[in-house]
Design an enzyme around this catalytic site. Structure first.
Site, mmCIF file in Angstrom:
data_model
loop_
_atom_site.group_PDB
_atom_site.id
_atom_site.type_symbol
_atom_site.label_atom_id
_atom_site.label_comp_id
_atom_site.label_asym_id
_atom_site.label_seq_id
_atom_site.Cartn_x
_atom_site.Cartn_y
_atom_site.Cartn_z
ATOM 1 C CG HIS A 14 -1.901 1.108 1.337
ATOM 2 N ND1 HIS A 14 -3.258 0.924 2.097
ATOM 3 C CD2 HIS A 14 -1.843 2.362 0.797
ATOM 4 C CE1 HIS A 14 -3.808 2.108 1.974
ATOM 5 N NE2 HIS A 14 -3.258 3.148 1.206
ATOM 6 C CG HIS A 16 -1.263 6.195 -2.888
ATOM 7 N ND1 HIS A 16 -2.504 5.982 -3.408
ATOM 8 C CD2 HIS A 16 -1.538 5.797 -1.534
ATOM 9 C CE1 HIS A 16 -3.342 5.441 -2.557
ATOM 10 N NE2 HIS A 16 -2.945 5.240 -1.512
ATOM 11 C CG HIS A 194 -7.769 3.647 -0.326
ATOM 12 N ND1 HIS A 194 -6.887 2.756 -1.196
ATOM 13 C CD2 HIS A 194 -6.642 4.230 0.168
ATOM 14 C CE1 HIS A 194 -5.744 3.245 -1.330
ATOM 15 N NE2 HIS A 194 -5.547 4.283 -0.528
ATOM 16 C CD GLU A 197 -7.403 6.696 5.411
ATOM 17 O OE1 GLU A 197 -6.412 7.244 5.783
ATOM 18 O OE2 GLU A 197 -7.837 7.062 4.337
ATOM 19 C CG ASP A 275 -1.177 5.988 2.617
ATOM 20 O OD1 ASP A 275 -1.687 5.818 1.645
ATOM 21 O OD2 ASP A 275 -2.166 6.447 3.643
ATOM 22 C CG ASP A 276 -0.058 9.127 0.045
ATOM 23 O OD1 ASP A 276 0.107 9.181 -1.152
ATOM 24 O OD2 ASP A 276 -1.099 8.618 0.823
#
Length: 334
Positions: A14, A16, A194, A197, A275-276
């Site tokens: 996961h 991006h 997703h 969350e 994630d980011d």
């Protein structure tokens, strides 16, 4: 424990790719492409990364993506991420990309995917890091736009392994994309999404039932529904959890409040991911360390996150066996 974590074999499911755009590369690409940024220094960019919620993050995330224009830009972005993977001993990564973020700006779909793919292939040959590419639809756009993006992907299907769903969860439930996910499955794509969350646990159930997804991205709200939690355990449905991201976006107030270790100990196939990472302050080892420091864990428990990620990955069974052996050997000798 820090040395154990940094050298632990890892699998990321996961991340991006646009979210790995570090300020230094952002400024470099802005200069190369003659793009004016609303920041005067790296420090100003870092200060802007103090988000209040998912939407405040997305606002600057999309702004940063404006520096990505040419195939070489997407190559440079992906190659920088892969070098981070090498430093963290990530052996396999399954990364998201958001073509709509770029095609809306007039960037050709092929420009985006070819730049990323070229770096991923170099990652295999030069770094020994395998990968799968996942195309994500932006859920704040409509399903018609998603269908258009799926159509654009037809000529690049050899580079794309699965379809995902990201962006603002609130107000954009899974049922909004039932049709396009059904079509993607017909075309042979695996699917992820997703869910759970910022959105409710019902989004997780709906994503499983309506979108027929293989794994849940985030999913931390599953504890709100005991029946769903039991289903996730018995069916080994993976959760790709992103601890530092969850803290940065106020899903949990602090890492000590995060439920990832509780989920692990309940027997869920839960994994750690970044994630980011350029925006949320940490790549894979940083996330493992943050969880470990807030929740005392054994080396075996920490390693279970890697075993779970191998199980949840889209790689072939023989490669899963190889990575499991390698990880087990690391645990036994460290």
């Amino acid at each position: 424990m820090k040395k154990f974590i940094r050298c632990l074999p890892k699998v990321e499911l996961h991340v991006h790719i646009e979210g790995t755009l570090e300020p230094e590369l952002m400024f470099k690409l802005a200069k190369r492409n003659h793009i004016t940024l609303p920041f005067n220094s790296f420090a100003e960019v870092r200060e802007a990364y103090n988000f209040n919620n998912l939407q405040s993050f997305l606002d600057i995330y999309y702004q940063g993506a404006n520096v990505l224009i040419h195939e070489q830009d997407f190559f440079d972005l992906t190659w920088a991420y892969l070098q981070r993977c090498q430093a963290d001993n990530v052996l396999h990564t399954e990364l998201f990309f958001d073509p709509q973020t770029h095609t809306q700006r007039g960037i050709a779909f092929a420009t985006v995917v070819n730049g990323i793919d070229r770096a991923l292939k170099k990652g295999v040959t030069e770094l020994g890091i395998s990968s799968k590419l996942i195309l994500c639809f932006l859920r704040h756009l409509d399903e018609t736009a998603a269908f258009a993006t799926l159509a654009q992907a037809q000529t690049e299907k050899d580079k794309i392994f699965a379809i995902g769903l990201d962006s603002s969860e609130l107000g954009h439930p899974p049922e909004k994309f039932t049709g396009v996910f059904t079509e993607a499955i017909k075309q042979g794509f695996l699917t992820v999404a997703h869910a759970g969350e910022e959105g409710p646990a019902s989004n997780i159930s709906d994503a499983l039932d309506l979108l027929q997804i293989s794994r849940i991205d985030h999913g931390v709200r599953c504890t709100d529904d005991p029946a769903l939690l039991a289903k996730l355990v018995t069916q080994r449905i993976p959760l790709t959890v992103c601890p530092l991201s969850n803290i940065k976006l106020k899903v949990f107030a602090q890492m000590a409040d995060h439920n990832i270790v509780v989920l692990l100990r309940k027997g869920l196939c839960v994994t750690i991911n970044s994630d980011d990472p350029a925006y949320f302050g940490g790549y894979m080892s940083d996330n493992f360390l943050a969880v470990s420091e807030a929740h005392p864990m054994s080396k075996a428990e920490l390693t279970q996150f890697t075993f779970n990620a191998i199980e949840a990955s889209f790689i072939a069974d023989d490669e899963k066996m190889r990575l499991n052996r390698l990880t087990q050997q690391y645990l036994e000798h460290n």
